[in-house]
Design a protein around this motif. Structure first.
Motif, PDB file in Angstrom:
ATOM      1  N   TYR A  78       0.845  -1.203   0.000  1.00 14.40           N
ATOM      2  CA  TYR A  78       0.000   0.000   0.000  1.00 14.40           C
ATOM      3  C   TYR A  78       0.874   1.244   0.000  1.00 14.40           C
ATOM      4  CZ  TYR A  78      -3.784  -3.084   1.606  1.00 14.40           C
ATOM      5  OH  TYR A  78      -4.713  -4.087   1.720  1.00 14.40           O
ATOM      6  N   CYS A  79       0.469   2.223  -0.784  1.00 18.95           N
ATOM      7  CA  CYS A  79       1.072   3.546  -0.641  1.00 18.95           C
ATOM      8  C   CYS A  79       0.162   4.374   0.258  1.00 18.95           C
ATOM      9  CB  CYS A  79       1.277   4.228  -1.992  1.00 18.95           C
ATOM     10  SG  CYS A  79      -0.230   4.602  -2.924  1.00 18.95           S
ATOM     11  N   GLN A  80       0.704   5.429   0.812  1.00 19.99           N
ATOM     12  CA  GLN A  80      -0.064   6.303   1.697  1.00 19.99           C
ATOM     13  C   GLN A  80       0.435   7.720   1.607  1.00 19.99           C
ATOM     14  OE1 GLN A  80       0.674   6.248   5.864  1.00 19.99           O
ATOM     15  NE2 GLN A  80      -1.409   6.796   6.447  1.00 19.99           N
ATOM     16  N   TYR A  81      -0.487   8.640   1.475  1.00 22.02           N
ATOM     17  CA  TYR A  81      -0.204  10.064   1.595  1.00 22.02           C
ATOM     18  C   TYR A  81      -0.338  10.421   3.062  1.00 22.02           C
ATOM     19  CZ  TYR A  81      -1.142  15.063   1.676  1.00 22.02           C
ATOM     20  OH  TYR A  81      -1.118  16.391   1.981  1.00 22.02           O
ATOM     21  N   CYS A  82       0.641  11.127   3.582  1.00 26.97           N
ATOM     22  CA  CYS A  82       0.682  11.289   5.037  1.00 26.97           C
ATOM     23  C   CYS A  82       1.394  12.586   5.412  1.00 26.97           C
ATOM     24  CB  CYS A  82       1.395  10.079   5.629  1.00 26.97           C
ATOM     25  SG  CYS A  82       1.096   9.756   7.370  1.00 26.97           S
ATOM     26  N   GLN A  83       0.746  13.703   5.215  1.00 25.92           N
ATOM     27  CA  GLN A  83       1.375  14.986   5.506  1.00 25.92           C
ATOM     28  C   GLN A  83       0.946  15.498   6.868  1.00 25.92           C
ATOM     29  OE1 GLN A  83       0.590  18.129   2.685  1.00 25.92           O
ATOM     30  NE2 GLN A  83       2.369  19.284   3.341  1.00 25.92           N
ATOM     31  N   GLN A  84       1.890  16.045   7.597  1.00 25.22           N
ATOM     32  CA  GLN A  84       1.650  16.537   8.942  1.00 25.22           C
ATOM     33  C   GLN A  84       1.138  17.981   8.901  1.00 25.22           C
ATOM     34  OE1 GLN A  84       5.065  16.952  11.441  1.00 25.22           O
ATOM     35  NE2 GLN A  84       3.922  16.953  13.339  1.00 25.22           N
ATOM     36  N   THR A  85      -0.041  18.142   8.372  1.00 25.55           N
ATOM     37  CA  THR A  85      -0.664  19.459   8.408  1.00 25.55           C
ATOM     38  C   THR A  85      -2.104  19.280   8.856  1.00 25.55           C
ATOM     39  OG1 THR A  85      -1.377  19.303   6.108  1.00 25.55           O
ATOM     40  CG2 THR A  85       0.739  20.373   6.528  1.00 25.55           C
TER      41      THR A  85
END
Lengths: 110, 121
Positions: free
Chosen positions: A87-94
């Motif tokens: 799995y890919c995941q987008y994971c931005q700390q905003t």
């Protein structure tokens, strides 16, 4: 919200094959892309952080690349223990940014 | 060593509430964002929610916003997920995970073993 699309959804390969899995984001996500491996009945395992940083203990046959909207997980020489779902995941700390997963790619034995 | 142990799953009736817990050990819990993820039988991973280290910020997937509430108690090294108005489609294994964040990127570097929630009458 950002959508993550993986391709293919499944693939068959042999031990020793070079395998690539693609993840496309619906907009520019810079470096905010991780890859996970999940084996049946087990929790996922973080393989690659921020596009290309290999997690500790992950074999060097795994690599990640890409930028902006297009990313690739490559396994240079498939081993028996690599048959799993990725799995890919987008994971931005905003604030207010969902940490979206792709739909997964199942790597099966040919 | 880092350990995350979920609890609170089981068979629940549609419409009912449920509170899942995640007990953390082996690291300074209050330093890390935490997250909940679920996986329906035979399906892929669905990210549900995260909460910042001091609880100031949280976010939810659109699919659960308004029904799910994430919280944490840093004094007890525990993460929670309150689920209201359960539906059959909430049937899944629910995982908690630690989020390692650097340069505005977060990765879920440790996961619990998961707790199964089955919604059925």
């Amino acid at each position: 919200d950002i959508r993550m699309t993986q391709s293919p959804s499944s693939l068959s390969a042999s031990v020793g094959d070079r395998v690539s899995i693609t993840c496309r984001a619906s907009q520019n996500i810079n470096k905010c892309l991780n890859w996970y491996q999940q084996k049946p009945g087990k929790a996922p395992k973080l393989l690659i952080f921020a596009v290309s940083s290999l997690q500790s203990g992950v074999p060097i046959r795994f690599s990640g690349s890409g930028s902006e909207t297009d990313f690739t997980l490559t396994i240079s020489s498939l081993q028996p223990e690599d048959f799993a779902t990725y799995y890919c995941q987008y994971c931005q700390q905003t604030y207010r940014t969902p940490w979206t997963f792709g739909q997964g790619t199942k790597v099966e034995i040919k | 060593q880092v350990q995350l142990v979920e609890s609170g799953g089981g068979l629940v009736k549609p419409g009912g509430p449920l509170r899942l817990s995640c007990a953390a050990s082996g690291f300074t819990f209050s330093d890390f964002y935490m997250s909940w993820i679920r996986q329906a039988p035979g399906k892929g991973l669905e990210w549900l929610s995260y909460i910042s280290s001091g609880s100031a910020n949280s976010n939810y997937a659109d699919s659960v916003k308004g029904r799910f509430t994430i919280s944490r108690d840093n004094a007890k090294n525990s993460l929670y997920l309150q689920v209201d108005s359960l539906r059959a489609e909430d049937t899944a294994v629910y995982y908690c995970a630690r989020a390692f964040c650097a340069d505005y990127v977060c990765g879920l570097d440790y996961w619990g073993q998961g707790t199964l929630v089955t919604v059925s009458s």
